[in-house]
Design a protein around this motif. Structure first.
Motif, PDB file in Angstrom:
ATOM      1  N   UNK A   1       0.828  -1.207   0.000  1.00  0.00           N
ATOM      2  CA  UNK A   1       0.000   0.000   0.000  1.00  0.00           C
ATOM      3  C   UNK A   1       0.863   1.258   0.000  1.00  0.00           C
ATOM      4  N   UNK A   2       1.928   1.256   0.800  1.00  0.00           N
ATOM      5  CA  UNK A   2       2.846   2.387   0.823  1.00  0.00           C
ATOM      6  C   UNK A   2       3.509   2.557  -0.543  1.00  0.00           C
ATOM      7  N   UNK A   3       3.882   1.451  -1.142  1.00  0.00           N
ATOM      8  CA  UNK A   3       4.548   1.503  -2.449  1.00  0.00           C
ATOM      9  C   UNK A   3       3.639   2.100  -3.515  1.00  0.00           C
ATOM     10  N   UNK A   4       2.388   1.706  -3.527  1.00  0.00           N
ATOM     11  CA  UNK A   4       1.466   2.240  -4.529  1.00  0.00           C
ATOM     12  C   UNK A   4       1.241   3.739  -4.333  1.00  0.00           C
ATOM     13  N   UNK A   5       1.169   4.173  -3.088  1.00  0.00           N
ATOM     14  CA  UNK A   5       1.028   5.600  -2.823  1.00  0.00           C
ATOM     15  C   UNK A   5       2.278   6.358  -3.284  1.00  0.00           C
ATOM     16  N   UNK A   6       3.454   5.757  -3.058  1.00  0.00           N
ATOM     17  CA  UNK A   6       4.704   6.385  -3.500  1.00  0.00           C
ATOM     18  C   UNK A   6       4.759   6.485  -5.030  1.00  0.00           C
ATOM     19  N   UNK A   7       4.280   5.494  -5.727  1.00  0.00           N
ATOM     20  CA  UNK A   7       4.255   5.558  -7.198  1.00  0.00           C
ATOM     21  C   UNK A   7       3.378   6.716  -7.671  1.00  0.00           C
ATOM     22  N   UNK A   8       2.253   6.903  -6.996  1.00  0.00           N
ATOM     23  CA  UNK A   8       1.367   8.000  -7.387  1.00  0.00           C
ATOM     24  C   UNK A   8       2.012   9.369  -7.132  1.00  0.00           C
ATOM     25  N   UNK A   9       2.855   9.447  -6.111  1.00  0.00           N
ATOM     26  CA  UNK A   9       3.542  10.702  -5.813  1.00  0.00           C
ATOM     27  C   UNK A   9       4.726  10.943  -6.748  1.00  0.00           C
ATOM     28  N   UNK A  10       5.422   9.861  -7.142  1.00  0.00           N
ATOM     29  CA  UNK A  10       6.671  10.010  -7.894  1.00  0.00           C
ATOM     30  C   UNK A  10       6.500  10.004  -9.403  1.00  0.00           C
ATOM     31  N   UNK A  11       5.455   9.348  -9.902  1.00  0.00           N
ATOM     32  CA  UNK A  11       5.304   9.148 -11.338  1.00  0.00           C
ATOM     33  C   UNK A  11       4.187  10.002 -11.919  1.00  0.00           C
ATOM     34  N   UNK A  12       4.314  10.364 -13.196  1.00  0.00           N
ATOM     35  CA  UNK A  12       3.176  10.961 -13.890  1.00  0.00           C
ATOM     36  C   UNK A  12       2.082   9.921 -14.104  1.00  0.00           C
ATOM     37  N   UNK A  13       0.890  10.385 -14.470  1.00  0.00           N
ATOM     38  CA  UNK A  13      -0.281   9.511 -14.554  1.00  0.00           C
ATOM     39  C   UNK A  13      -0.040   8.318 -15.470  1.00  0.00           C
ATOM     40  N   UNK A  14       0.583   8.555 -16.641  1.00  0.00           N
ATOM     41  CA  UNK A  14       0.761   7.455 -17.590  1.00  0.00           C
ATOM     42  C   UNK A  14       1.694   6.371 -17.056  1.00  0.00           C
ATOM     43  N   UNK A  15       2.671   6.753 -16.239  1.00  0.00           N
ATOM     44  CA  UNK A  15       3.566   5.752 -15.656  1.00  0.00           C
ATOM     45  C   UNK A  15       2.903   5.013 -14.497  1.00  0.00           C
ATOM     46  N   UNK A  16       2.047   5.705 -13.765  1.00  0.00           N
ATOM     47  CA  UNK A  16       1.304   5.035 -12.690  1.00  0.00           C
ATOM     48  C   UNK A  16       0.437   3.928 -13.276  1.00  0.00           C
ATOM     49  N   UNK A  17      -0.127   4.159 -14.470  1.00  0.00           N
ATOM     50  CA  UNK A  17      -0.988   3.167 -15.111  1.00  0.00           C
ATOM     51  C   UNK A  17      -0.195   2.069 -15.810  1.00  0.00           C
ATOM     52  N   UNK A  18       1.114   2.234 -15.921  1.00  0.00           N
ATOM     53  CA  UNK A  18       1.969   1.262 -16.610  1.00  0.00           C
ATOM     54  C   UNK A  18       2.491   0.213 -15.640  1.00  0.00           C
ATOM     55  N   UNK A  19       3.194  -0.825 -16.148  1.00  0.00           N
ATOM     56  CA  UNK A  19       3.780  -1.840 -15.245  1.00  0.00           C
ATOM     57  C   UNK A  19       5.055  -1.385 -14.564  1.00  0.00           C
ATOM     58  N   UNK A  20       5.514  -0.152 -14.819  1.00  0.00           N
ATOM     59  CA  UNK A  20       6.786   0.315 -14.286  1.00  0.00           C
ATOM     60  C   UNK A  20       6.811   0.238 -12.763  1.00  0.00           C
ATOM     61  N   UNK A  21       7.705  -0.598 -12.229  1.00  0.00           N
ATOM     62  CA  UNK A  21       7.838  -0.758 -10.767  1.00  0.00           C
ATOM     63  C   UNK A  21       6.484  -0.960 -10.110  1.00  0.00           C
ATOM     64  N   UNK A  22       5.651  -1.793 -10.719  1.00  0.00           N
ATOM     65  CA  UNK A  22       4.292  -1.992 -10.208  1.00  0.00           C
ATOM     66  C   UNK A  22       4.282  -2.659  -8.842  1.00  0.00           C
ATOM     67  N   UNK A  23       5.326  -3.444  -8.531  1.00  0.00           N
ATOM     68  CA  UNK A  23       5.409  -4.136  -7.247  1.00  0.00           C
ATOM     69  C   UNK A  23       6.753  -3.835  -6.590  1.00  0.00           C
ATOM     70  N   UNK A  24       6.825  -3.863  -5.272  1.00  0.00           N
ATOM     71  CA  UNK A  24       8.132  -3.689  -4.627  1.00  0.00           C
ATOM     72  C   UNK A  24       9.185  -4.675  -5.146  1.00  0.00           C
ATOM     73  N   UNK A  25       8.755  -5.909  -5.503  1.00  0.00           N
ATOM     74  CA  UNK A  25       9.705  -6.916  -5.975  1.00  0.00           C
ATOM     75  C   UNK A  25      10.408  -6.460  -7.247  1.00  0.00           C
ATOM     76  N   UNK A  26       9.779  -5.530  -7.996  1.00  0.00           N
ATOM     77  CA  UNK A  26      10.399  -5.049  -9.227  1.00  0.00           C
ATOM     78  C   UNK A  26      11.683  -4.278  -8.955  1.00  0.00           C
ATOM     79  N   UNK A  27      11.876  -3.815  -7.727  1.00  0.00           N
ATOM     80  CA  UNK A  27      13.144  -3.175  -7.374  1.00  0.00           C
ATOM     81  C   UNK A  27      14.293  -4.167  -7.479  1.00  0.00           C
ATOM     82  N   UNK A  28      14.056  -5.391  -7.054  1.00  0.00           N
ATOM     83  CA  UNK A  28      15.087  -6.435  -7.176  1.00  0.00           C
ATOM     84  C   UNK A  28      15.388  -6.696  -8.642  1.00  0.00           C
TER      85      UNK A  28
END
Length: 454
Positions: free
Chosen positions: A374-401
């Motif tokens: 939940x924290x990660x999804x909120x951070x994506x909304x703060x850090x990314x523009x709308x089109x990137x939020x809707x994309x698979x970019x770093x969609x899950x914390x595991x994507x950092x690995x």
């Protein structure tokens, strides 16, 4: 039952294993070759004689077992599928991790309600699954009292479950395979889910053969292919270092204390390629954090999350050894100065738990996957523009690995070293991250252009 009259029987063959000879009977039913080994020649000759007499009489031979009808085990003998499933779970419980227990159970939740007779009074599937999940597949000490309607559902399963031997009939085996390919709502399941559930069914049938409950694995006689699952990381999920810095900054802005407490945990997933369960188990004593230069993390344990009913401790996190490694094996990961600084700041701000754990709530509890997601999804909304939020970019914390390993490979770090740091085998590493290695296409195009112009 699938049978064939096309039978070919070969002569007895003597096999020498060490100093003790054995005797092998070989025959073929349809296109399937069969064999059986005996310790004495007399036993082998007796079995061979039985096969030849059955073939001479014109008996049909079963395709699954390779045996003539007169020698095949009756379908109504032996345990029911439900009974064997319960004994299988009991035998596997002690030696399995919590998530493995969960995977086995959910495979059986798909199978047991399907492999039943059409008896009156059938409870709905949700009630059957609840009884299986909360009672039937748990050890005795984990079971509670059943409500009257649950007792009725349990009794119905005991009466209606098909004999295990019925799976020798291809139509029954196919119905089992079709069941693991569907979600509980009847929609097609994800490819990886199907493969995991099919693997449980296959292992269960192999165990039945080993315990002499079945003469052969009935799945081998069914032409059924699981859906293809991609094992490679999607390059669209991989973030670059600039985006990671923006995400970590955004995490620090989520909530009053929750987000700030998670910054270093997410940083470990990127800068050290830790799995979430490895980050959860990271302790202060595992970290060498010099005031200058690179540091070192020595992983010893992981703390994967699972439902309390499956863990040994009865808590949501059990302590386990590292994935794909021996029980007490460790893994050393050099960490860059940026992560050293982040960890030092985290320890200064929040300290460590009594056992040394670094990442936990203000009450000392491990972060749940739902909380940090939940924290990660909120951070994506703060850090990314709308089109990137809707994309698979770093969609899950595991994507950092995934991003970390991709960065290392593209930086030219040898695959053997990357595999060591990430806790992968080299072959798995190159297969999983093949699509994330940049520059290969341009290099190949240049080589082909040179060849064409020569």
């Amino acid at each position: 039952m699938s049978t064939s009259y096309e039978v070919k029987i070969w002569d007895l063959r003597r096999k020498l294993s060490g100093k003790t000879p054995s005797y092998v009977v070989r025959w073929k039913v349809g296109t399937k070759e069969k064999s059986k080994t005996f310790k004495t020649k007399a036993l082998a000759e007796s079995f061979l004689s039985d096969l030849r007499q059955a073939a001479k009489k014109g008996e049909p031979f079963e395709l699954v077992t390779g045996l003539p009808i007169s020698m095949a085990k009756p379908a109504d003998s032996g345990p029911t599928f439900f009974d064997f499933a319960r004994s299988y779970m009991a035998a596997r419980w002690v030696h399995s991790a919590a998530r493995t227990r969960e995977t086995m159970t959910y495979a059986l939740l798909s199978l047991v309600p399907v492999l039943t007779k059409d008896l009156r009074g059938r409870p709905d599937d949700e009630e059957l699954r609840a009884v299986l999940r909360d009672y039937a597949f748990l050890p005795d000490k984990r079971r509670g009292e059943l409500r009257p309607e649950q007792k009725a559902a349990f009794a119905w399963l005991e009466a209606a479950s098909l004999p295990l031997a019925n799976l020798l009939e291809p139509a029954v085996s196919r119905s089992a395979l079709d069941a693991v390919a569907l979600r509980f709502d009847g929609e097609p399941a994800a490819a990886n889910t199907v493969r995991r559930k099919r693997a449980v069914l296959h292992h269960m049938m192999e165990s039945a053969v080993e315990l002499k409950k079945l003469p052969g694995n009935p799945l081998h006689a069914v032409k059924w292919k699981p859906p293809k699952a991609t094992g490679a990381v999607d390059p669209r999920t991989v973030v670059n270092p600039v985006q990671v810095r923006a995400l970590l900054d955004a995490v620090s802005q989520v909530g009053r204390t929750r987000g700030p407490r998670m910054v270093a945990m997410f940083a470990c997933m990127y800068y050290a390629a830790l799995r979430p369960e490895e980050a959860s188990g990271l302790r202060r004593q595992n970290c060498d954090l010099p005031t200058d230069g690179w540091g070192l993390v020595t992983l010893e344990k992981a703390r994967p999350q699972a439902n309390k009913r499956w863990t040994n401790s009865g808590e949501t996190h059990d302590e386990r050894g590292l994935k794909h490694r021996a029980k007490d094996d460790t893994r050393e990961i050099p960490i860059p100065p940026v992560l050293v600084v982040i960890l030092r700041e985290h320890i200064e701000a929040y300290g460590a738990e009594k056992d040394g754990r670094l990442f936990r709530t203000s009450k000392g509890r491990p972060f749940s996957s739902s909380a940090y997601s939940a924290v990660w999804q909120e951070a994506r909304r703060l850090a990314f523009p709308v089109e990137q939020v809707a994309s698979p970019l770093a969609a899950r914390p595991y994507d950092l690995r995934h991003a970390a390993v991709s960065l290392w490979l593209n930086a030219g770090v040898p695959p053997t070293e990357v595999a060591q740091r990430a806790g992968h085998g080299v072959d798995v590493l190159l297969r999983v991250y093949a699509k994330c290695i940049e520059g290969q296409r341009a290099r190949a195009n240049g080589q082909i252009t040179t060849a064409l112009e020569s």
